[in-house]
Design a protein around this motif. Structure first.
Motif, short mmCIF file in Angstrom:
data_model
loop_
_atom_site.label_atom_id
_atom_site.label_comp_id
_atom_site.label_asym_id
_atom_site.label_seq_id
_atom_site.Cartn_x
_atom_site.Cartn_y
_atom_site.Cartn_z
N ASN A 99 31.22 46.02 40.07
CA ASN A 99 32.09 47.15 40.41
C ASN A 99 31.46 48.10 41.42
O ASN A 99 32.03 49.15 41.72
CB ASN A 99 32.50 47.90 39.14
CG ASN A 99 31.32 48.50 38.42
OD1 ASN A 99 30.22 48.58 38.96
ND2 ASN A 99 31.54 48.93 37.19
N ASN B 30 41.73 40.35 37.52
CA ASN B 30 41.78 41.75 37.93
C ASN B 30 40.91 42.00 39.16
O ASN B 30 39.85 41.40 39.29
CB ASN B 30 41.33 42.65 36.78
CG ASN B 30 42.29 42.61 35.61
OD1 ASN B 30 43.50 42.51 35.81
ND2 ASN B 30 41.76 42.66 34.41
N TYR B 32 38.57 44.33 41.86
CA TYR B 32 37.82 45.52 42.24
C TYR B 32 38.11 45.74 43.72
O TYR B 32 37.91 44.83 44.53
CB TYR B 32 36.32 45.33 42.02
CG TYR B 32 35.90 45.32 40.57
CD1 TYR B 32 34.75 44.64 40.18
CD2 TYR B 32 36.60 46.00 39.59
CE1 TYR B 32 34.33 44.62 38.85
CE2 TYR B 32 36.19 45.99 38.27
CZ TYR B 32 35.06 45.30 37.90
OH TYR B 32 34.65 45.28 36.59
N TYR B 50 38.58 51.26 43.46
CA TYR B 50 39.36 51.14 42.24
C TYR B 50 38.69 50.10 41.35
O TYR B 50 38.46 48.96 41.78
CB TYR B 50 40.80 50.72 42.52
CG TYR B 50 41.54 50.41 41.25
CD1 TYR B 50 41.64 49.09 40.78
CD2 TYR B 50 42.09 51.43 40.48
CE1 TYR B 50 42.28 48.82 39.59
CE2 TYR B 50 42.72 51.15 39.29
CZ TYR B 50 42.82 49.84 38.84
OH TYR B 50 43.43 49.56 37.66
N THR B 52 39.23 50.44 37.36
CA THR B 52 40.20 50.35 36.28
C THR B 52 40.68 51.77 36.01
O THR B 52 40.16 52.73 36.56
CB THR B 52 39.57 49.74 35.01
OG1 THR B 52 40.59 49.54 34.03
CG2 THR B 52 38.52 50.65 34.42
N ASN B 55 45.67 54.84 38.45
CA ASN B 55 46.03 54.10 39.67
C ASN B 55 45.78 54.90 40.94
O ASN B 55 45.75 54.33 42.03
CB ASN B 55 47.50 53.68 39.62
CG ASN B 55 47.73 52.58 38.60
OD1 ASN B 55 46.80 51.91 38.17
ND2 ASN B 55 48.97 52.40 38.20
N LYS B 69 49.57 47.28 40.94
CA LYS B 69 49.30 45.90 40.53
C LYS B 69 50.47 44.97 40.81
O LYS B 69 50.29 43.83 41.25
CB LYS B 69 48.95 45.86 39.04
CG LYS B 69 48.49 44.50 38.57
CD LYS B 69 47.94 44.55 37.16
CE LYS B 69 47.38 43.20 36.75
NZ LYS B 69 46.76 43.23 35.41
N GLU B 96 37.15 40.77 39.30
CA GLU B 96 36.37 41.44 38.27
C GLU B 96 35.32 40.51 37.67
O GLU B 96 34.20 40.92 37.40
CB GLU B 96 37.31 41.96 37.19
CG GLU B 96 36.60 42.72 36.06
CD GLU B 96 37.57 43.19 35.00
OE1 GLU B 96 38.73 42.75 35.00
OE2 GLU B 96 37.14 43.99 34.15
#
Lengths: 113, 115
Positions: A99, B30, B32, B50, B52, B55, B69, B96
Motif C-alpha cells: 500500500n 481490490n 491500491y 487510495y 481502503t 472513497n 468501485k 491489493e
C-alpha cells in the motif's frame, strides 16, 4: 523528498558504447525500479529488483541489464547503446508494503548519437 | 495484468476553475491506487493514494481523488486550479494481494492552467 540520487543527470554518448546509470538510495527500501519515459509512451518499466542480487525483467528489458550488489545501489547498463535508447531514465524505490507508493529520483537524460 | 487508462492527453482549465483529471483502471481483486505529478525536468512526486475506506481521498497541494468501485475510476480533482498546477499527472494501480509489487502507470495527462 525520499533519498534517491541518480547519476549522471545528463549524458551524451555515441552508438555502440557501453553506458551505466546509477541509482543510490538512503531509505533502505527493498524494491528498486528502472523506468524510461518517452513522449506518447508514459513510463515503461525496464527492470526491477526485489532484493540484493534479485532482479526481474520489465516490459522493455531488451538491450538493458541491471545489477544490485548492495541494498542502496541499483545499476542499469546499456551494453551497446543504440539511438532508440535515447530517453529519460528514472529510478524508483518502494518498501515492502504493497500500500506504499514508489518514490522517484529526478532522472537521467541520456542522448545517444 | 493491471492497467490504467487516462483518456485525455491534455486538460486545459482556466485559473480558479475546478480541475479534473480522469483515470480508469483494471485490476484483479481490490486496487491500491496512486496519483503522481511531474514538473519539468523532475521525477514523479507522490500526491495521494487510495487504500481502503473513505472513497474521497485528500492529498498534497489541495488535491483530492474520488474512488468509484462500480465505475473502476479514480479521478483527481482540485476545486480551484492554480497556474502552478500546470504539470504532467500520472495515475497508477497495483492489486491489493496478487502478483509482484509493480505499479501499472497510465500514459499521463498534461494539465495546462490558463491565467
Amino acid at each position: 523528498d525520499a533519498g534517491i540520487t541518480q547519476s549522471p543527470r545528463h549524458k551524451v554518448t555515441e552508438t555502440g558504447t557501453p553506458v551505466t546509470l546509477r541509482c543510490h538510495q538512503t531509505e533502505n527500501h527493498r524494491y528498486m525500479y528502472w523506468y524510461r519515459q518517452d513522449p506518447g509512451h508514459g513510463l515503461r518499466l525496464i527492470h526491477y529488483s526485489y532484493g540484493v542480487k534479485d532482479t526481474d525483467k520489465g516490459e522493455v528489458s531488451d538491450g538493458y541489464s541491471v545489477s544490485r550488489s548492495k541494498t542502496e545501489d541499483f545499476l542499469l547498463t546499456l551494453e551497446s547503446a543504440t539511438s532508440s535508447q535515447t530517453s529519460v531514465y528514472f529510478c524508483a524505490i518502494s518498501g515492502r508494503d504493497r500500500n506504499q507508493p514508489q518514490h522517484f529520483g529526478d532522472g537521467t537524460r541520456l542522448s545517444i548519437l | 495484468a493491471q492497467s490504467v487508462a487516462q483518456p485525455e492527453d491534455q486538460v486545459n482549465v482556466a485559473e480558479g476553475n475546478p480541475l479534473t483529471v480522469k483515470c480508469t483502471y483494471s485490476v484483479s481483486g481490490n486496487p491500491y491506487l496512486f496519483w503522481y505529478v511531474q514538473y519539468p525536468n523532475r521525477g514523479l512526486q507522490f500526491l495521494l493514494k487510495y487504500i481502503t475506506g473513505d472513497n474521497l481521498v485528500k492529498g498534497s497541494y489541495g488535491f483530492e481523488a474520488e474512488f468509484n468501485k462500480s465505475q473502476t475510476s479514480f479521478h483527481l480533482k482540485k476545486p480551484s486550479a492554480l497556474v502552478s498546477d500546470s504539470a504532467l499527472y500520472f495515475c497508477a494501480v497495483r492489486p491489493e494481494y496478487y502478483g509482484n509489487n509493480r505499479l501499472a502507470f497510465g500514459k499521463g495527462n498534461q494539465v495546462v492552467v490558463i491565467p
